[in-house]
Each structure stands twice: as structure tokens, then as C-alpha cells.
Design an enzyme around this catalytic site. Structure first.
Site, PDB file in Angstrom:
ATOM      1  N   GLU A 132       0.804  -1.208   0.000  1.00 19.93           N
ATOM      2  CA  GLU A 132       0.000   0.000   0.000  1.00 19.93           C
ATOM      3  C   GLU A 132       0.832   1.250   0.000  1.00 19.93           C
ATOM      4  O   GLU A 132       1.922   1.275   0.554  1.00 19.93           O
ATOM      5  CB  GLU A 132      -0.876   0.008   1.243  1.00 19.93           C
ATOM      6  CG  GLU A 132      -1.766  -1.185   1.243  1.00 19.93           C
ATOM      7  CD  GLU A 132      -2.881  -1.050   2.218  1.00 19.93           C
ATOM      8  OE1 GLU A 132      -3.811  -1.830   2.107  1.00 19.93           O
ATOM      9  OE2 GLU A 132      -2.830  -0.169   3.081  1.00 19.93           O
TER      10      GLU A 132
ATOM     11  N   CYS B 114       3.010   8.358   1.449  1.00 19.99           N
ATOM     12  CA  CYS B 114       3.607   7.426   2.406  1.00 19.99           C
ATOM     13  C   CYS B 114       3.918   6.124   1.671  1.00 19.99           C
ATOM     14  O   CYS B 114       3.021   5.472   1.142  1.00 19.99           O
ATOM     15  CB  CYS B 114       2.612   7.206   3.546  1.00 19.99           C
ATOM     16  SG  CYS B 114       3.188   6.060   4.793  1.00 19.99           S
TER      17      CYS B 114
ATOM     18  N   SER C 291      11.316   5.706  15.438  1.00 22.91           N
ATOM     19  CA  SER C 291      10.140   5.253  16.173  1.00 22.91           C
ATOM     20  C   SER C 291      10.567   4.820  17.563  1.00 22.91           C
ATOM     21  O   SER C 291      11.035   3.715  17.763  1.00 22.91           O
ATOM     22  CB  SER C 291       9.494   4.086  15.424  1.00 22.91           C
ATOM     23  OG  SER C 291       9.038   4.535  14.171  1.00 22.91           O
TER      24      SER C 291
ATOM     25  N   CYS D 233       7.141  -5.221  15.883  1.00 16.55           N
ATOM     26  CA  CYS D 233       6.609  -4.302  16.903  1.00 16.55           C
ATOM     27  C   CYS D 233       5.188  -4.745  17.269  1.00 16.55           C
ATOM     28  O   CYS D 233       4.381  -5.040  16.379  1.00 16.55           O
ATOM     29  CB  CYS D 233       6.608  -2.869  16.384  1.00 16.55           C
ATOM     30  SG  CYS D 233       8.257  -2.328  15.875  1.00 16.55           S
TER      31      CYS D 233
ATOM     32  N   CYS E  80       7.102  -7.202   7.363  1.00 16.46           N
ATOM     33  CA  CYS E  80       8.194  -6.554   8.089  1.00 16.46           C
ATOM     34  C   CYS E  80       8.757  -7.543   9.088  1.00 16.46           C
ATOM     35  O   CYS E  80       8.018  -8.358   9.650  1.00 16.46           O
ATOM     36  CB  CYS E  80       7.676  -5.316   8.814  1.00 16.46           C
ATOM     37  SG  CYS E  80       8.956  -4.383   9.689  1.00 16.46           S
TER      38      CYS E  80
ATOM     39  N   CYS F 262      -1.570   4.643  10.326  1.00 15.82           N
ATOM     40  CA  CYS F 262      -0.318   3.987  10.704  1.00 15.82           C
ATOM     41  C   CYS F 262      -0.566   2.589  11.229  1.00 15.82           C
ATOM     42  O   CYS F 262      -1.430   2.373  12.058  1.00 15.82           O
ATOM     43  CB  CYS F 262       0.368   4.744  11.829  1.00 15.82           C
ATOM     44  SG  CYS F 262       0.704   6.416  11.416  1.00 15.82           S
TER      45      CYS F 262
ATOM     46  N   CYS G  11       1.829  -3.124  15.726  1.00 22.31           N
ATOM     47  CA  CYS G  11       1.817  -2.811  14.302  1.00 22.31           C
ATOM     48  C   CYS G  11       1.335  -4.010  13.502  1.00 22.31           C
ATOM     49  O   CYS G  11       1.802  -5.130  13.685  1.00 22.31           O
ATOM     50  CB  CYS G  11       3.218  -2.416  13.856  1.00 22.31           C
ATOM     51  SG  CYS G  11       3.343  -2.126  12.083  1.00 22.31           S
TER      52      CYS G  11
HETATM   53  N1  SAH Z   1       9.630   0.534  10.227  1.00 23.05           N
HETATM   54  C1  SAH Z   1       9.614   1.967  10.224  1.00 23.05           C
HETATM   55  C2  SAH Z   1       8.558   2.587   9.330  1.00 23.05           C
HETATM   56  C3  SAH Z   1       7.189   1.968   9.274  1.00 23.05           C
HETATM   57  S1  SAH Z   1       6.079   2.219  10.621  1.00 23.05           S
HETATM   58  C4  SAH Z   1       9.481   2.482  11.638  1.00 23.05           C
HETATM   59  O1  SAH Z   1       9.351   1.683  12.550  1.00 23.05           O
HETATM   60  O2  SAH Z   1       9.562   3.673  11.844  1.00 23.05           O
HETATM   61  C5  SAH Z   1       5.667   3.922  10.574  1.00 23.05           C
HETATM   62  C6  SAH Z   1       5.232   4.468  11.938  1.00 23.05           C
HETATM   63  O3  SAH Z   1       3.915   4.004  12.278  1.00 23.05           O
HETATM   64  C7  SAH Z   1       6.151   4.026  13.049  1.00 23.05           C
HETATM   65  O4  SAH Z   1       6.430   5.085  13.914  1.00 23.05           O
HETATM   66  C8  SAH Z   1       5.297   2.986  13.741  1.00 23.05           C
HETATM   67  O5  SAH Z   1       5.726   2.767  15.042  1.00 23.05           O
HETATM   68  C9  SAH Z   1       3.915   3.580  13.623  1.00 23.05           C
HETATM   69  N2  SAH Z   1       2.829   2.620  13.890  1.00 23.05           N
HETATM   70  C10 SAH Z   1       2.806   1.312  13.599  1.00 23.05           C
HETATM   71  N3  SAH Z   1       1.639   0.741  14.005  1.00 23.05           N
HETATM   72  C11 SAH Z   1       0.917   1.729  14.573  1.00 23.05           C
HETATM   73  C12 SAH Z   1      -0.393   1.773  15.158  1.00 23.05           C
HETATM   74  N4  SAH Z   1      -1.146   0.696  15.288  1.00 23.05           N
HETATM   75  N5  SAH Z   1      -0.805   2.963  15.625  1.00 23.05           N
HETATM   76  C13 SAH Z   1      -0.039   4.074  15.505  1.00 23.05           C
HETATM   77  N6  SAH Z   1       1.177   4.089  14.960  1.00 23.05           N
HETATM   78  C14 SAH Z   1       1.664   2.928  14.494  1.00 23.05           C
END
Ligand code: SAH
Length: 390
Positions: free
Chosen positions: A97, A134, A246, A145, A141, A365, A148
Site C-alpha cells: 500500500e 507514504c 520510532s 513491533c 516486516c 499507521c 503494528c
Molecule cells: N519501520 C519503520 C517505518 C514503518 S512504521 C518504523 O518503525 O519507523 C511507521 C510508523 O507508524 C512508526 O512510527 C510505527 O511505530 C507507527 N505505527 C505502527 N503501528 C501503529 C499503530 N497501530 N498505531 C499508531 N502508529 C503505528
């Protein structure tokens, strides 16, 4: 960066100096390289027949290979706030996406509040509507995390530089009248610094003056904190590309539970990398902090965060966690978000709450590609609850 065997690189990801080699081998003068690159990236033309300043035999030769990627936009969903989600079907049925976010200014918002790391903008209100795109760098991935959705099924595969570039081409083709593609954020699916070479190549193609000529200053790479990649990015791009980390937690104990990669590169190591990042004057590193109710949003966390970032040129973006299925915790309430922000601001930190955009299209996100592949991607977190003690 450029390679000796550019024929092995997809045409959409070749740099002009690599096209020169390809042209030389075809008995063509050097300057044809720039012409071809310009057609592909400045004009967005992938049909050799239309490349009117190239000699016919060269056009015929170019037509023998596929300049276009085997990609198809399978869905465009539009939220009432103008956010659009494009779902790209890439070779091997990878669904990836990319989200287009028009930066319409709401009265109560500053530029900064709009989207995490979007670099400072010069402020004229009458110009075109600036769109931030974006991008994803991987399908799935490997970082795991806990909050996510993108990483639930692990890493399926990295995207090629051509596939990263293609997302921008497709987004450009979906601009509406009065819109201008302005900023790129590498905050979609995947960890860009876990896929460094293809990501860096894509950045070079996208910012080349003979092509789309996007500005490195308006591109932000977001990382979970892969220190060797941060160092490399700083070296390779002289600090010009925006960096977002992050963070999500101010102590190693908590962060390792939320962001497992922290066990490999802990906070002290990450902070040291941020200190040596060759940040241009007047720029700041963005720290993203996803707020989860009763997990990382208490006053003690704010205090620890203030201590952690002391002396660093940062701005902090608070993101109330977007819901993901199967998580036994959720986003912080608006009151707790505001209290957290107020604590940071009292300490003199620049701190914004990211306005939720795109949740109506599941483009917020951490929700990317979840709906499309729910059957394969959703599995339970399978870890001890992050809000349990110890
Ligand atoms: N891997 C990279 C980029 C992708 S995630 C990173 O970790 O930065 C992009 C952002 O979205 C990151 O800050 C991540 O922590 C955040 N994110 C992921 N899942 C989320 C969620 N459920 N709610 C809010 N932010 C989220």
C-alpha cells in the site's frame, strides 16, 4: 552506488550513469542516457514509441525490454478527509500500500501537526495543495513491533528499488487537479533501513535532477532504530534526508517489550547514533511515540523521555495508537495524550500530536495491507501482554 552490470537492474531503477553504460553497449552516445532517464522519470513515459527525440532504432531496442513494472493498482479508497489509499499488486502477488495525504490546513493545526515528520514547509496559502505520499519498502516486516499490523506475518519480501519508485509514479498519476506531490515519508509497510540498498537506490532515482527531482529535504526515512543503517544514511546522503526514529518508550525495559529490535540496538546506542547524524543546521530529527493507554503514556514515561532526549535537536510526534485486531491494549485517551504532550512542552520540547488521517480507508499507521490480506496477516500477538509488569 552505480553498478557495472546495469542490465540486471530494472530500467525504472537505473541511474543516468548506469543508462550511459547501457547506451554505450548499444553504440549510442552518452547523452542518450539522460534523455531516456528524463522520459521515464520527468515525463513519466514508459512507451519508447513516444520518446520523440530518440532515433527510431533506439526506440525499437528499448521496446524489446519491459520498461514498465508488472504492477497493477487494485484499489483506490478515498477517505472524507481526502486521504487516498492505493493498493498495488506487485509481481508475486505482493500487495503493498501507499497512502496519499493532502495537506489541507485545518484551523487548529500547524503544519507540523499535520503529519509526523513532514519537513518544515514554506508557508504560502494560495499555492497548490501539497500531497504527502507514504511509501512502503517491504512486503510485511521483520521487526515485530507489538502494536503494528504490518509485521504480523513477518517479512514476506523486500521491494525492489523499481517497486519503491513505482509507488511514487502511481501516486503522481493519481494527483487531482490543484495538487502537487511534495513530501515523501517512508512510513508505510516495512523497515527501510533493514532494506537499505534498494531504499537508497530508490531515493537516488527519485531525487535525481534529470528525473522527478524531488528534494531530499522533503523525504523522511522512518526507522525502528537500526543503528548501522542510520549511520549509513547519514554518510550516503550527507544528513540531507530527514530522519525519524520510532521510539515509543523511554526505557530499554519497556521498549524491548514493545519494539523487540531494541534488544539488539538499545536506547543508548540509538541516542549516540542520533547525536552523530550529520543534521543540517536548523533541522531536527523526528521522534515518533505511539501512545498506548497504560503502557507508555504515564507521567513517569514523559519524565524519562525528557531526560533521554536532553541536548538532542528533536521534535516529538505523538501518535495515538490506531487499533489493530488482536491487541490487548489500545490508544491512549485524548486526555492522556494531551497531558503527555503538555508535560513535554513544559520541558521546552517541541511536540505535536499527529492528527489521525486515513483511518476510514484503513490507511492509518500500522494498518497497511491488513484488510487486504486479513486471512494471512492477522495472527495473535502471541507475547505476554505488554502492560503486565516485569
Ligand atoms: N519501520 C519503520 C517505518 C514503518 S512504521 C518504523 O518503525 O519507523 C511507521 C510508523 O507508524 C512508526 O512510527 C510505527 O511505530 C507507527 N505505527 C505502527 N503501528 C501503529 C499503530 N497501530 N498505531 C499508531 N502508529 C503505528
Amino acid at each position: 552506488m552505480s553498478v557495472d552490470r546495469p542490465e540486471g537492474v530494472h530500467p525504472l531503477a537505473r541511474l543516468p550513469e548506469e543508462w550511459e553504460l547501457v547506451m554505450a553497449r548499444a553504440g549510442q552516445p552518452k547523452y542518450r542516457a539522460r534523455q531516456v532517464f528524463r522520459w521515464l522519470h520527468a515525463h513519466g513515459t514508459l512507451t519508447p514509441e513516444a520518446m520523440s527525440d530518440l532515433p527510431r532504432p533506439l526506440r525499437a531496442r528499448l521496446a524489446e525490454q519491459d520498461l514498465a513494472l508488472d504492477a497493477e493498482v487494485s484499489t483506490v479508497r478515498r477517505a472524507p478527509d481526502g486521504t487516498r489509499k492505493l493498493l498495488l499488486r506487485l509481481p508475486g502477488d505482493a500487495l503493498v500500500e501507499c497512502v496519499m495525504i493532502p495537506m489541507t490546513k485545518l484551523p487548529e493545526q500547524s503544519d507540523d501537526a499535520d503529519l509526523a515528520a513532514v519537513p518544515e514547509d514554506d508557508d504560502d496559502d494560495d499555492g497548490p495543495t501539497r500531497v504527502t505520499v507514504c511509501l512502503s519498502t517491504q512486503h510485511g516486516c521483520a521487526m515485530g513491533c507489538v502494536f503494528c499490523a504490518s509485521g504480523r506475518a513477518g517479512l514476506l519480501r523486500g521491494l525492489s528499488a523499481a517497486e519503491i519508485v513505482e509507488q511514487v509514479r502511481v501516486a503522481r498519476a493519481h494527483l487531482e487537479p490543484g495538487e502537487q506531490l511534495r513530501n515523501l515519508v517512508l512510513m508505510g509497510m516495512g523497515e527501510p533501513l533493514h532494506h537499505y540498498d534498494e531504499t537508497a537506490r530508490a531515493l537516488r532515482v527519485l531525487t535525481h535532477p534529470d528525473g522527478m527531482d524531488l528534494s531530499l529535504r522533503r523525504i523522511t526515512v522512518s526507522t525502528v532504530g537500526l543503528v548501522p543503517g542510520i549511520d549509513k544514511l547519514g554518510r550516503d546522503f550527507g544528513g540531507k534526508v530527514g530522519l525519524a526514529v520510532s521510539l515509543h518508550a523511554p526505557t530499554d525495559e519497556l521498549r524491548t517489550r514493545i519494539v523487540p529490535m531494541n534488544a539488539r540496538h538499545g536506547l543508548a546506542e540509538i541516542m549516540a547514533a542520533l547525536r552523530r547524524y550529520p543534521l543540517p543546521r536548523r533541522r531536527r530529527i523526528t521522534l515518533e511515540y505511539t501512545l498506548m493507554q497504560d503502557v507508555n503514556d504515564a507521567a513517569e514515561h514523559a519524565r524519562a523521555l525528557i531526560d533521554l532526549v536532553r541536548g538532542l535537536r528533536v521534535k516529538i510526534n505523538l501518535i495515538p495508537m490506531n487499533p489493530v485486531p488482536g491487541a490487548d491494549f489500545g490508544g491512549s485517551s485524548p486526555e492522556r495524550v494531551l497531558a503527555f504532550q503538555a508535560a513535554l512542552r513544559r520541558a521546552g520540547l517541541s511536540c505535536f500530536v499527529r492528527v489521525r488521517r486515513g483511518d476510514a480507508v484503513e490507511g492509518a499507521c500500522g494498518q497497511l495491507a491488513l484488510g487486504a490480506e486479513a486471512g494471512t496477516l492477522v495472527r495473535s500477538i502471541g507475547r505476554k501482554p505488554v502492560n503486565s509488569k516485569g
